[in-house]
Structures are given as C-alpha cells and as structure tokens.
Design an enzyme around this catalytic site. Structure first.
Site, mmCIF file in Angstrom:
data_model
loop_
_atom_site.group_PDB
_atom_site.id
_atom_site.type_symbol
_atom_site.label_atom_id
_atom_site.label_comp_id
_atom_site.label_asym_id
_atom_site.label_seq_id
_atom_site.Cartn_x
_atom_site.Cartn_y
_atom_site.Cartn_z
ATOM 1 N N CYS A 3 0.827 -1.216 0.000
ATOM 2 C CA CYS A 3 0.000 0.000 0.000
ATOM 3 C C CYS A 3 0.858 1.262 0.000
ATOM 4 O O CYS A 3 0.632 2.183 -0.778
ATOM 5 C CB CYS A 3 -0.917 -0.029 1.211
ATOM 6 S SG CYS A 3 -2.001 1.382 1.294
ATOM 7 N N CYS A 28 -1.710 1.880 -2.820
ATOM 8 C CA CYS A 28 -2.661 2.974 -2.571
ATOM 9 C C CYS A 28 -2.038 4.364 -2.583
ATOM 10 O O CYS A 28 -2.529 5.261 -3.272
ATOM 11 C CB CYS A 28 -3.332 2.808 -1.210
ATOM 12 S SG CYS A 28 -3.325 1.167 -0.509
ATOM 13 N N LYS A 55 -0.194 5.533 -5.825
ATOM 14 C CA LYS A 55 -1.266 5.532 -6.837
ATOM 15 C C LYS A 55 -2.157 6.758 -6.692
ATOM 16 O O LYS A 55 -2.466 7.436 -7.663
ATOM 17 C CB LYS A 55 -2.060 4.230 -6.695
ATOM 18 C CG LYS A 55 -3.217 4.025 -7.613
ATOM 19 C CD LYS A 55 -4.529 4.567 -7.151
ATOM 20 C CE LYS A 55 -5.024 4.161 -5.802
ATOM 21 N NZ LYS A 55 -5.643 2.873 -5.732
ATOM 22 N N TYR A 87 -9.852 -2.648 -10.802
ATOM 23 C CA TYR A 87 -9.650 -1.260 -10.395
ATOM 24 C C TYR A 87 -8.236 -0.760 -10.685
ATOM 25 O O TYR A 87 -8.058 0.406 -11.050
ATOM 26 C CB TYR A 87 -10.058 -1.052 -8.923
ATOM 27 C CG TYR A 87 -9.073 -1.525 -7.871
ATOM 28 C CD1 TYR A 87 -8.165 -0.637 -7.318
ATOM 29 C CD2 TYR A 87 -9.071 -2.838 -7.423
ATOM 30 C CE1 TYR A 87 -7.273 -1.051 -6.344
ATOM 31 C CE2 TYR A 87 -8.188 -3.253 -6.452
ATOM 32 C CZ TYR A 87 -7.287 -2.366 -5.905
ATOM 33 O OH TYR A 87 -6.401 -2.776 -4.963
ATOM 34 N N GLU A 147 -7.457 2.579 -12.867
ATOM 35 C CA GLU A 147 -6.739 3.682 -12.244
ATOM 36 C C GLU A 147 -5.506 4.058 -13.056
ATOM 37 O O GLU A 147 -5.248 5.244 -13.310
ATOM 38 C CB GLU A 147 -6.339 3.297 -10.814
ATOM 39 C CG GLU A 147 -7.559 3.195 -9.907
ATOM 40 C CD GLU A 147 -7.256 2.704 -8.499
ATOM 41 O OE1 GLU A 147 -8.081 2.950 -7.616
ATOM 42 O OE2 GLU A 147 -6.210 2.071 -8.277
ATOM 43 N N HIS A 192 -26.558 21.845 0.914
ATOM 44 C CA HIS A 192 -26.775 22.410 -0.420
ATOM 45 C C HIS A 192 -25.832 23.584 -0.664
ATOM 46 O O HIS A 192 -25.622 24.380 0.246
ATOM 47 C CB HIS A 192 -28.232 22.891 -0.508
ATOM 48 C CG HIS A 192 -28.621 23.333 -1.871
ATOM 49 N ND1 HIS A 192 -28.761 22.449 -2.922
ATOM 50 C CD2 HIS A 192 -28.870 24.563 -2.358
ATOM 51 C CE1 HIS A 192 -29.099 23.127 -4.001
ATOM 52 N NE2 HIS A 192 -29.161 24.409 -3.686
ATOM 53 N N GLU A 240 -25.570 15.596 -1.529
ATOM 54 C CA GLU A 240 -26.957 15.764 -1.050
ATOM 55 C C GLU A 240 -27.929 14.907 -1.859
ATOM 56 O O GLU A 240 -29.020 14.571 -1.409
ATOM 57 C CB GLU A 240 -27.390 17.236 -1.097
ATOM 58 C CG GLU A 240 -27.582 17.794 -2.483
ATOM 59 C CD GLU A 240 -28.076 19.254 -2.484
ATOM 60 O OE1 GLU A 240 -28.982 19.566 -1.709
ATOM 61 O OE2 GLU A 240 -27.514 20.069 -3.249
#
Ligand SMILES: Cc1cc2nc3c(=O)[nH]c(=O)nc-3n(C[C@H](O)[C@H](O)[C@H](O)COP(=O)(O)OP(=O)(O)OC[C@H]3O[C@@H](n4cnc5c(N)ncnc54)[C@H](O)[C@@H]3O)c2cc1C
Length: 429
Positions: A21, A26, A29, A155, A159, A413, A418
C-alpha cells in the site's frame, strides 16, 4: 497492537516498511491520480475566468516528490514499531514448523506465527511477457511513454489507464471481458467505461493479448483474435497472487487454496492452531483497511482475551479512476440474489462545478433498497470525490439505515452528496 496488549513481538520484513500500500499501491497511486487530474482542473479553471497558460507536466518532479513522501512514510512505520518495542528483523522469513521461523539463518521460536506476506502481480504466460510491466514497475518508470496499453478490467487497470491518460500518454485500456469492474454493480462498470471513453481513452473489449513483440517503433501486441496494436508500454493489471511460494507453509501443515491463499477460519486461524494469516495472503477482501482491521481483530483475539471474528460485511471501496467511483454494500445483482424484490433509486447529472465549462462528465448515484425491509443495502457512485462521499454513506449502510431515514436527513446544499438524501423517484422499471 499485539505489543500494546503485552505480547513480545518480532517482525520480519524483506522489503520496505508499509508494504504494498505504502510503497507500490494505494499511496503512490493516489498521488499519481491527483497529478493526472490537474489536466482537467486547468480546463475547468478557464470557465471561471482564470488564464493558466499552456500547462507543462514534468514526470521526474512527480517521481522525486512521491519518493520523498514514501521514504518519510517508511520511517513513520518503522518508528511506530520501534516505539511499540517490536524487534525488527530485516530479512525474508520462512516457516520451519508450527512454532519456528527462519530469518537470516537464525531460528526463532514463537507461540504464535502470523503470516501477512501480501500478494504479487501475475503476468500471463505469453511470448514477450518480459517486455511488459506491472503496477510495481509503473511507479518507477524512468520516463513516460508516448503511448501505453493497460491490460485488465479491474480497479488497478482503470486507475492506471486514467493516470497515464491524464499525464498526457495516449492510452488504451484493453479488457478480455465486455464490462469493466467485475463484481461491482453492473451499471457502474458500464458507465465508467463510457465516461473514460468520453475523456479520450481508447477502450478495447473482448480480446486478450496473445504475444508481445519489440519492433523499431516500440511494441506490437498481437491479440488472440488476430488483431494488432502498437504501443510503447504494456502494463498488465490482470490479477495478483498470494505470496505463499517457498514459505514453508505446506511443510508446516498449513492448508492453501488452489490460488495459493492461506485458508483461514473467521478468526484468521489457519489449519494449524499456532499459525494465523491476514491481509492479501488470505485473498478475502484485498484492501488495506480490511487487512488492518483483520490485524486489530486478531490482536484482540490472541492477546486481549476478546475473541473477535472478522467482519467483512459492507466494506466500502473506491476506484480512483477518472472519474472516481465508490461503492458500499451490495450491487443490484447481488442484492437481487439475496433479497429478491428491490427498490432502486438513481440520479445522473452534470455537477454544478462543470456548468461554466465545456466538460460533460456525468455524476451517477444509485441506491439499492431491499423492498421488504426498506433498508438501503447498496450505495454506488461515479463522480468527483466519490470515495469521500461514500465513506459517510457507509456508516448509514453499516448501521442498517432505511430509505426513509436517508430521506429524513437534511441535505447540504449545494453539494453532489446531497443527492443521496433527495432521491425520490423509483427507477425500478
Ligand atoms: C497498485 C495497487 C493499488 C492499490 N490501491 C489500493 C487502494 O487505493 N486502497 C486500498 O485499500 N487498497 C489498495 N491496494 C491493495 C493494498 O495495497 C493491499 O490490500 C494491502 O497492501 C495488503 O496488505 P498486506 O499487509 O496483506 O500485504 P502487503 O502490503 O503486500 O505487505 C506484505 C509485506 O510482507 C513482506 N514479505 C512478503 N514475504 C515476506 C517474507 N517471506 N519475509 C518477510 N517479509 C515478507 C513484503 O515485503 C511486504 O512488505 C492496492 C494495491 C495495488 C497493487
């Protein structure tokens, strides 16, 4: 954690602290992914009145800055171990028997042995495979190629295709299947492919590279269907294999699955009572926070008198492609298998931030609701910072919130997030 609970602990690490990682996963990346996204950010800025000139990207600067940060993290991890009084052994370890491990020619005995050796990328057995790279090498390329071909539909492939494309490389994503991100909600796989193609990446479905050749102009890929493609770099992101080869596990009586993963029970115990395994080497859910949680649960079980089984329900996850994608809970397909009748709620829109620009990326959000209980059993998103949004939604899904409880939450908002509390129209048809 084990040391904090009072255990005497030694750790053997043959590479750099932080594992995949931190060093080749991770963290670098995500840094690359930020870098790649700036190309669009400069375009968006123009719509807001900024003049930014012709942006120029310098790969060596990114590499050097990334390496400096990773070196800092390596140090942080080592310090955490030292402060916990863990004995550090800097070498490869192999298992001799149920209670002993060999490191640097020395035999070390222990009441418990934990295997957390991770996984390694797999390259297909095709002629010319030595001309290709994996994600490991992608983090250290001397220079960026003009053209890249990323093979895979998971993934990591998405990526890296997005990273190369964003950094100005003419990129093709090549996948043997028809829809990206197998295992994710089917609609996400379809839509992310459309978005990536709309941004200018070439997507090539339904064919597998059969061989790679070098020619004067770069690399030539010949596909199983006979088609050909020229490129300068081939990266395979076609899967990873648990790191159990030549580790001495079988001789110690530890049962392995066909793919080499250590078979464990819900308490991460292998077929040998004194040997446990966690993380990618068990090939359960291969994500860093899951590996870390498995470690916490195990330390509690072994050294804190609190037997704690793993909890792999509702693990959220993100794909840092462009656009980002994130998800928690069940895909529509899996939810239908488990619950039968569902209510679906969806929204697809152009984010406010893009309305002053000529960018047309669509944000997509989807809630999967079990019709009988009205619980939200899946939340899915493609769009800016999807991981940040879904992390919050994941708490509600984990707690078993109903659609009515989502609806009774006031939105913030104007945000993209939302939309998850204002989805009113069923999209069941
Ligand atoms: C390109 C890429 C991107 C990723 N992105 C993400 C992401 O965004 N989010 C996410 O959650 N996960 C991501 N992952 C997955 C994540 O990296 C892994 O799930 C995680 O690192 C697993 O942790 P682990 O401790 O099981 O194994 P690892 O992190 O692989 O650690 C295993 C360690 O064991 C050492 N080792 C192996 N064998 C021996 C031995 N015999 N003796 C001594 N030491 C040994 C290795 O050197 C290594 O340091 C990504 C992975 C890749 C490859």
């Amino acid at each position: 954690m084990s040391a904090a609970y009072g255990a005497r602990v030694a750790i053997a690490e043959s590479g750099r602290f932080g594992g995949t990682c931190v060093n080749v996963g991770c963290i670098p990346k995500k840094l690359f992914s930020y870098a790649a996204h700036f190309r669009e950010d400069f375009e968006v800025a123009k719509g807001f009145g900024w003049t930014v000139g012709e942006p120029h990207f310098d790969w060596p600067t990114l590499l050097a800055n990334k390496d400096r940060e990773i070196a800092r993290l390596n140090g942080v991890y080592e310090r955490v171990l030292t402060q916990a009084r863990v004995e550090i052994l800097r070498a490869r370890a192999t298992i001799l028997d149920k209670h002993s491990v060999q490191v640097n020619g020395k035999t070390i005995t222990a009441k418990h042995i934990l295997v957390a050796t991770g996984s390694w990328p797999v390259l297909p057995q095709i002629p010319g495979r030595e001309l290709a790279i994996t994600s490991n090498e992608a983090f250290h390329l001397e220079r960026l190629p003009a053209r890249a071909l990323v093979v895979g539909g998971g993934y990591i492939a998405l990526e890296f295709a997005s990273i190369f494309h964003g950094l100005g490389v003419k990129t093709t994503l090549s996948y043997r299947g028809k829809r990206l991100l197998r295992g994710f909600d089917g609609e996400l796989g379809e839509r992310i492919g459309e978005e990536m193609a709309a941004k200018g990446m070439t997507l090539h479905f339904g064919a597998e590279p059969a061989s790679i050749e070098k020619n004067s102009d770069g690399l030539k890929i010949i596909y199983s269907d006979g088609s050909r493609r020229e490129t300068d770099l081939v990266m395979f992101a076609t899967g990873r294999k648990p790191n159990t080869a030549n580790l001495g596990l079988e001789a110690a009586g530890v049962k392995l699955a066909a793919d080499g993963a250590v078979i464990v029970d819900p308490y991460s115990k292998s077929s040998v009572d004194s040997i446990h395994a966690i993380g990618d080497v068990t090939n359960r859910i291969n994500l860093t926070p899951v590996a870390t949680a498995e470690a916490m649960w195990l330390a509690r079980t072994l050294f804190h008198d609190q037997p704690t089984p793993v909890d792999h329900e509702n693990v959220p996850t993100a794909v840092f492609a462009n656009p980002n994608l994130a998800t928690v809970g069940l895909s529509e397909e899996k939810a239908r298998e488990r619950y039968g009748a569902l209510d679906l709620y969806k929204a697809s829109f152009r984010a406010l931030k893009l309305t002053l620009t000529d960018q047309h990326e669509r944000t997509f959000m989807k809630l999967v609701v079990d019709r009988a209980s009205q619980r939200v059993v899946g939340a899915h998103m493609i769009g800016p910072d999807a991981g940040e949004v879904i992390q919050g939604v994941a708490i509600a899904v984990k707690l078993g919130a109903t659609k009515a409880q989502f609806d009774s939450t006031i939105g913030i908002h104007p945000t993209i997030a939302e939309e998850f509390v204002t989805l009113r129209e069923k999209a069941n048809a």
